[in-house]
Design a protein around this motif. Sequence first.
Motif, PDB file in Angstrom:
ATOM      1  N   THR A 170       0.864  -1.178   0.000  1.00 18.59           N
ATOM      2  CA  THR A 170       0.000   0.000   0.000  1.00 18.59           C
ATOM      3  C   THR A 170       0.896   1.223   0.000  1.00 18.59           C
ATOM      4  OG1 THR A 170      -1.783  -1.118   1.191  1.00 18.59           O
ATOM      5  CG2 THR A 170      -1.730   1.286   1.299  1.00 18.59           C
ATOM      6  N   ILE A 171       0.661   2.127  -0.942  1.00 18.97           N
ATOM      7  CA  ILE A 171       1.514   3.309  -1.076  1.00 18.97           C
ATOM      8  C   ILE A 171       0.818   4.488  -0.407  1.00 18.97           C
ATOM      9  CG2 ILE A 171       2.822   4.760  -2.649  1.00 18.97           C
ATOM     10  CD1 ILE A 171       3.571   1.790  -2.733  1.00 18.97           C
ATOM     11  N   ALA A 172       1.457   4.989   0.657  1.00 16.67           N
ATOM     12  CA  ALA A 172       0.915   6.146   1.365  1.00 16.67           C
ATOM     13  C   ALA A 172       1.856   7.325   1.180  1.00 16.67           C
ATOM     14  CB  ALA A 172       0.764   5.832   2.855  1.00 16.67           C
ATOM     15  N   PRO A 173       1.316   8.506   0.942  1.00 15.13           N
ATOM     16  CA  PRO A 173       2.188   9.682   0.736  1.00 15.13           C
ATOM     17  C   PRO A 173       2.754  10.184   2.053  1.00 15.13           C
ATOM     18  CG  PRO A 173      -0.089  10.353   0.681  1.00 15.13           C
ATOM     19  CD  PRO A 173      -0.118   8.856   0.811  1.00 15.13           C
ATOM     20  N   ASP A 174       3.945  10.729   1.994  1.00 11.13           N
ATOM     21  CA  ASP A 174       4.505  11.425   3.150  1.00 11.13           C
ATOM     22  C   ASP A 174       3.901  12.819   3.292  1.00 11.13           C
ATOM     23  OD1 ASP A 174       6.167   9.338   3.879  1.00 11.13           O
ATOM     24  OD2 ASP A 174       7.786  10.005   2.569  1.00 11.13           O
ATOM     25  N   GLU A 175       3.605  13.430   2.138  1.00 10.96           N
ATOM     26  CA  GLU A 175       3.030  14.769   2.147  1.00 10.96           C
ATOM     27  C   GLU A 175       1.830  14.794   1.211  1.00 10.96           C
ATOM     28  OE1 GLU A 175       6.050  18.118   2.695  1.00 10.96           O
ATOM     29  OE2 GLU A 175       7.098  16.690   1.384  1.00 10.96           O
ATOM     30  N   ILE A 176       0.754  15.392   1.690  1.00 10.72           N
ATOM     31  CA  ILE A 176      -0.501  15.422   0.936  1.00 10.72           C
ATOM     32  C   ILE A 176      -0.657  16.802   0.302  1.00 10.72           C
ATOM     33  CG2 ILE A 176      -2.997  15.194   1.094  1.00 10.72           C
ATOM     34  CD1 ILE A 176      -2.640  13.333   3.406  1.00 10.72           C
ATOM     35  N   THR A 177      -1.125  16.812  -0.943  1.00 13.10           N
ATOM     36  CA  THR A 177      -1.319  18.060  -1.681  1.00 13.10           C
ATOM     37  C   THR A 177      -2.619  18.732  -1.243  1.00 13.10           C
ATOM     38  OG1 THR A 177      -0.067  17.290  -3.589  1.00 13.10           O
ATOM     39  CG2 THR A 177      -1.675  19.055  -3.961  1.00 13.10           C
ATOM     40  N   SER A 178      -2.498  19.987  -0.870  1.00  9.92           N
ATOM     41  CA  SER A 178      -3.685  20.758  -0.477  1.00  9.92           C
ATOM     42  C   SER A 178      -4.200  21.549  -1.680  1.00  9.92           C
ATOM     43  CB  SER A 178      -3.330  21.688   0.681  1.00  9.92           C
ATOM     44  OG  SER A 178      -2.347  22.624   0.270  1.00  9.92           O
TER      45      SER A 178
ATOM     46  N   PHE B 227      -2.882  -4.704   8.457  1.00  7.14           N
ATOM     47  CA  PHE B 227      -4.276  -4.862   8.061  1.00  7.14           C
ATOM     48  C   PHE B 227      -4.824  -3.667   7.299  1.00  7.14           C
ATOM     49  CE2 PHE B 227      -5.026  -8.754  10.281  1.00  7.14           C
ATOM     50  CZ  PHE B 227      -4.151  -8.728  11.355  1.00  7.14           C
ATOM     51  N   GLY B 228      -4.123  -2.558   7.278  1.00  3.58           N
ATOM     52  CA  GLY B 228      -4.628  -1.383   6.571  1.00  3.58           C
ATOM     53  C   GLY B 228      -3.831  -0.151   6.936  1.00  3.58           C
TER      54      GLY B 228
ATOM     55  N   ILE C 113      -5.329   6.037  14.557  1.00  3.61           N
ATOM     56  CA  ILE C 113      -6.457   5.232  14.098  1.00  3.61           C
ATOM     57  C   ILE C 113      -5.937   4.155  13.154  1.00  3.61           C
ATOM     58  CG2 ILE C 113      -8.701   5.276  12.960  1.00  3.61           C
ATOM     59  CD1 ILE C 113      -8.639   8.377  13.516  1.00  3.61           C
ATOM     60  N   LYS C 114      -6.094   2.904  13.548  1.00  2.00           N
ATOM     61  CA  LYS C 114      -5.754   1.790  12.672  1.00  2.00           C
ATOM     62  C   LYS C 114      -7.014   1.346  11.962  1.00  2.00           C
ATOM     63  CE  LYS C 114      -1.880  -0.047  15.369  1.00  2.00           C
ATOM     64  NZ  LYS C 114      -1.300  -1.263  16.012  1.00  2.00           N
ATOM     65  N   THR C 115      -6.943   1.203  10.637  1.00  4.35           N
ATOM     66  CA  THR C 115      -8.112   0.839   9.853  1.00  4.35           C
ATOM     67  C   THR C 115      -7.938  -0.552   9.244  1.00  4.35           C
ATOM     68  OG1 THR C 115      -7.203   1.867   7.866  1.00  4.35           O
ATOM     69  CG2 THR C 115      -8.548   3.250   9.305  1.00  4.35           C
ATOM     70  N   LEU C 116      -9.043  -1.148   8.911  1.00  9.63           N
ATOM     71  CA  LEU C 116      -9.058  -2.466   8.282  1.00  9.63           C
ATOM     72  C   LEU C 116      -9.339  -2.282   6.801  1.00  9.63           C
ATOM     73  CD1 LEU C 116      -8.900  -5.525   8.766  1.00  9.63           C
ATOM     74  CD2 LEU C 116     -11.362  -5.517   9.162  1.00  9.63           C
ATOM     75  N   LYS C 117      -8.469  -2.821   5.953  1.00  6.36           N
ATOM     76  CA  LYS C 117      -8.570  -2.617   4.514  1.00  6.36           C
ATOM     77  C   LYS C 117      -9.849  -3.259   3.963  1.00  6.36           C
ATOM     78  CE  LYS C 117      -5.599  -6.634   3.909  1.00  6.36           C
ATOM     79  NZ  LYS C 117      -4.258  -7.090   3.488  1.00  6.36           N
ATOM     80  N   PRO C 118     -10.367  -2.717   2.871  1.00  6.06           N
ATOM     81  CA  PRO C 118     -11.583  -3.304   2.272  1.00  6.06           C
ATOM     82  C   PRO C 118     -11.338  -4.740   1.802  1.00  6.06           C
ATOM     83  CG  PRO C 118     -11.116  -1.106   1.394  1.00  6.06           C
ATOM     84  CD  PRO C 118      -9.915  -1.515   2.176  1.00  6.06           C
ATOM     85  N   GLY C 119     -12.433  -5.491   1.714  1.00 11.70           N
ATOM     86  CA  GLY C 119     -12.350  -6.851   1.213  1.00 11.70           C
ATOM     87  C   GLY C 119     -11.792  -7.841   2.208  1.00 11.70           C
ATOM     88  N   TYR C 120     -11.848  -7.538   3.493  1.00 11.93           N
ATOM     89  CA  TYR C 120     -11.285  -8.418   4.519  1.00 11.93           C
ATOM     90  C   TYR C 120     -12.195  -9.628   4.734  1.00 11.93           C
ATOM     91  CZ  TYR C 120     -14.732  -5.811   7.274  1.00 11.93           C
ATOM     92  OH  TYR C 120     -15.886  -5.233   7.736  1.00 11.93           O
ATOM     93  N   SER C 121     -11.580 -10.694   5.239  1.00 10.71           N
ATOM     94  CA  SER C 121     -12.346 -11.878   5.633  1.00 10.71           C
ATOM     95  C   SER C 121     -12.707 -11.764   7.110  1.00 10.71           C
ATOM     96  CB  SER C 121     -11.519 -13.141   5.397  1.00 10.71           C
ATOM     97  OG  SER C 121     -10.380 -13.149   6.241  1.00 10.71           O
TER      98      SER C 121
ATOM     99  N   LYS D 226     -11.914 -13.863   9.435  1.00 13.46           N
ATOM    100  CA  LYS D 226     -10.737 -14.195  10.247  1.00 13.46           C
ATOM    101  C   LYS D 226      -9.793 -12.997  10.346  1.00 13.46           C
ATOM    102  CE  LYS D 226      -6.932 -17.493  10.722  1.00 13.46           C
ATOM    103  NZ  LYS D 226      -5.994 -16.423  11.110  1.00 13.46           N
ATOM    104  N   GLN D 227      -9.614 -12.286   9.233  1.00 13.92           N
ATOM    105  CA  GLN D 227      -8.772 -11.101   9.272  1.00 13.92           C
ATOM    106  C   GLN D 227      -9.349 -10.057  10.220  1.00 13.92           C
ATOM    107  OE1 GLN D 227      -8.710 -10.299   5.025  1.00 13.92           O
ATOM    108  NE2 GLN D 227      -6.518 -10.801   4.921  1.00 13.92           N
TER     109      GLN D 227
END
Length: 931
Positions: free
Chosen positions: A127-135, A579-580, A599-607, A609-610
Motif C-alpha cells: 500500500t503506497i501512502a504519501p509522506d506529504e498530501i497536496t492541499s 491490516f490497513g 487510528i488503525k483501519t481495516l482494509k476493504p475486502g477483509y475476511s 478471520k482477518q
Amino acid sequence: MRAWVQFCLIYIFSGHSHLTLPCSVVLWRCSLSCCMPPFILNGSQLYTYSVCNVGEHEQDNWLRTTFIQRRPSASRVFVELQFIVRDCNSFDGSSLTCKETFNLFSSESDADIGTSFRKGQFKKVATIAPDEITSRNELRINTETRVVESLSRKGFYLAFQDIGACMALLSVRVYYKTCPATVKSLAAFPETVAGGGVNQALREVAGACVENAVSEEPPRIYCTVDGEWVVPVGQCQCMPGYEAVNDTCRDCQPGFFKAFVSNDACELCPVNTKLLSSGALLCPCAEDFYRAPDDPTTGPCSGLPSAPRELVATTTQLAAGKLQLSWSPPEDTGGRSDISYSVECRRCEGTACQPCGEKVRLEPASTGLMDTRVAVSELEPHLNYTFTVEAHSGVSLFASQGLPRSNRHVGSMCYLIFQSPPFLQLYQDDNLDVTTYTVLILEKSSVQISDLSPGTAYLFRVQALSPEGSPGGSSIEDEFETLTEVDGNERIKEKRTILGFWSEIIITDVSFLLFRRRNSHSRQGPEDTYFSSSEQLKPLKTYVDPHTYEDPNMAILKFASEIHPSHVTKQKVIGAGEFGEVYRGILKAPGRKEGAVAIKTLKPGYSEKQRQDFLSEASIMGQFSHQNIIRLEGVVTKFKHAMIVTEYMENGALDKYLKDRDGEMPSFQLVGMMYGIAAGMKYLSDMSYVHRDLAARNILVNNNLECKVSDFGLSRVLEDDPEGTYTTSGGKIPIRWTAPEAIAYRKFTSASDVWSFGIVMWEVMAFGERPYWDMSNCEVMKAINEAFRLPAPMDCPSAVYQLMLQCWLQDRSKRPRFPDIVSLLDKLLRSPESLKAIADFDPRVSIRLPSTSGSDGSPFRSVAEWLESIKMSQYSENFTCAGVVTMDQVLQMKNVDIKNIGVRLPGHLKRIAYSILGLKDQTSTLSVFAV
C-alpha cells in the motif's frame, strides 16, 4: 549498479473496459509522458496518469504496465514511484469514501499477454501512502520505492489500483541492483545481479585469484540484495617471489625475497647473502658463509669462528695428577651464538707423540663443551702433554676443508707432582648384577654424599693413599639402603649420610602430609529456574488470552469500549499496518475531552478471520493499564469499517526519534527513557505476559519523551508450567533482538524479553543504530553462539553497559528480572554521578568498519567514501568547500577544524572525530599487523 527497463502503461477504467494509450516511458530520465492532459509545475508541463473519483462509491481503478522482461538472474527489482495525492479534507462536502493511498500489484508471466487483464492474476506488493498530501494551494510530489521479490519467470507486469483517492502518477522507474566487479583479497569477482534466487538473501559468487596468486580453496563471496559484497571466503595469497601491491601480486624487487605463499611484503636479503635479481625466492649465502641444518633458509648466513684465545693450564693445590685448562671465547664468533669447544690431548715421549687415549680423563668431556674450561686428571709423570682447543659452531661442518688452523689454540705442559689425600670408593648395588663405582679424592676425613637414588643399596669403602700416591689399607665395606618413596605426594624420606673412617651415619627424615578438603555443600541442580522463589514460580495470572474465547467478539466487548465512527475524524495517513492504513486523527466523544489519537483501519475486502485477528490486538491492549504501555481508547466494530483507536504518540517510533537526534541527548535523559520501558515491561511480566518483539521500533515516544511499549502483534501469554514458556509453531522471529534459546527452540519467557530489553538499551545509547550493523542473521546467530556481544556504544556509562551484558547472559536463569532492572535504573537516576564513568569504546568496532579502510579492507580512496562508511555523507560538500579532499588532510583535522567546516550537531561531531581517531590509530599500526 542499477539497470532500468522501459515500458508503456495501459489504463483500465474501473476494472471493466480496456484502453491502450500511446505513451513513451523513459525511466532513466525519471519522467513519464503520455496522452493525458498536462498540468503546469514550475513553468514545465507534466504529463500524468490521474484519477479523482472521490465522490463515487466502490472505486476500483487499475493501471497496468506493458510486459517487462526480466534478466534471468534478477529475482528482485525496485519500483520507484513519483506521485501526488490530494488531501481528502480539501473537498467540500466529500464523502467518507475518499482515500489517500493506492496499491501496487505485480504479476509474473513467461510471455506478453498483450492487453488481456484479470485482477486475479495479480498479487499485492504494498500500500503506497504519501509522506506529504497536496492541499488546495500547494502541490507536493512524493517519491516512494518498493521491492518486488521472488521473481522467477521470464517477465512481469506491474499494476496500480485506486480505491477512491484523488491522485496523479508522474513517473515509474523499475530497476535492479548489481554488485560491481571487484577484487577482494586478491580474488577477482565479476559483476553480479544482487541477491540470490527465490527466497534467498545472498547470492554466492565464485572468483579467481589474480595473476601470481593462489588459494587453498576456491575464492568465493556473497552478493546481498542491496548490491553489496559480504563474507569473502578463500583468501588468495601471493606466490613465493611476489608480494601484494594494491590488488595485484608484484615480483620482489632486486635485493628482496619472499620464500612462502603469503600476503606479506618481500623482505630485504639478510646479511652475508648474495643479492639476486627480481622475483627471488631465497637469498643464497655469499662465499665463505654458511647456514646450519637447523637455520631457517630465510635467515642470515654465518662465517666460521676464529680461534679460542688465552689458553691457560692451572695446577690444583689439593690433588696431584690434575690440572685445569681454561681459555677465552674466540674474538670473532662468525655471527653465531652456538659456539662449542673440543679438546684434543697428545702425549709425547721424546719426539714421538700419540693421542692420550683413555689413560687421561677430561671432565666433563673432551667434545661438545659449552664452557671455556675443562679438568684433566690421571696424567703420568715424566711425560709431555700437548692440548689443542678448537672452536666450533653450527656451520663448521660446511667448511670445505675442515676447520682451519686458525680455529685451534695449542699449549703444552709437564707432569705435575700429586699430593696424597685419602680416596673413597662408592659401589652401587642395583640388583641387576651391574656394579658401578666412583672414586673421590678426599682432603678431609669426612664427606657428604647427596642425590642418592631412592630404594637403592650402597656399599662404602674408605682407603688411604701413601705419600707416593699408591693405595694403602682400606676399611671394611659398609652397606646402607635409601628409603623408598611412599604414595608419591603423601610421604617422602630423604637420607643424608656422612661417612668418615669410622662410618658415622646421620639420618634426617622429612615428612609431608597432604590434606584434602571435601566440600559437603550440595550444588544447585541443573533445573532451569528463572524465578527465585516458589511464589514467583507461579505468578498471579491476571491476563486473559482472547484466543481462548469461543466467540472472539466476546473478548472485544469485554476488554474494549465501542466508539461511534462519527466521533472519529481522520486527518493524515502516518503509515500502513498489516491490516490497513494508520491515520492521525481526532477523537471527540461525549463526556471525553477532545484529543489526538492514532487510528488503525481495516482494509476493504477483509475476511472474517482477518477482522478477528485485527481486533484481537485491541482485546490484548484493553487489558493493560500502565503509563508506559500504549493506551487503547476504543474500537469501532459495529460498522462496516472497523477501527482501533489508541492514544497518539507525537514523536513516533523510538528508533527514528533517536536517529534524528544523534548525540543531542545526555546519558541521564536516555537512562530515563530506558527506565520507562523497563517499568512497562515489569508490568507486563507481572501479568505473566511475554512480548516477544521488544525493539526500539515498537516503542513509541510522546511529547513529554515518555516511552510506551506498543505493537502486541507477536505477543503471547505465559503458560502455567513452571518454566513459563510459550512454544510457537512457526512464524518469523526478529533475530537481532531475540534470545538464543528462543531462536533455537522457539520458547519465549520473561527472560527472553530481558535479552531483548538489553538490545533496546544498546539501541537507545547508540541513538537508533541497527544492532549488529550490516551483519546477516546467520552471522548474528553464529557470533552470539561464539560469545560475541555488542560493544559499548560511544559515551555509554559503564554501569549501563554492564547491565546490558547481564541481560545477554547465555544462561537465562542468571539474567536479571525486570523488577531488578527497574530498581537498578532507578538507583542510577537518583545518583547521576554513577553515570560519569564511561565504558571503553572502540570506534573501529562500534562504527562497524576498519578505521582506515573500506569494506574490502583497502584504504579509503576518497573522503566521500569514508564519510559514506560512517553514515555522514551529508557533510561531503562541507569537506569539499573547506578544501579537505584527501584522506591525508582528514588525518590532520582536529575538533575545531570539524566545527569550522559546519559540523555542529554534537552526535555528528563525535562520530566524525572518533572515526578520525581510529584512522590515526590504525595508520600508526598498519606496519605491525593487519586489522
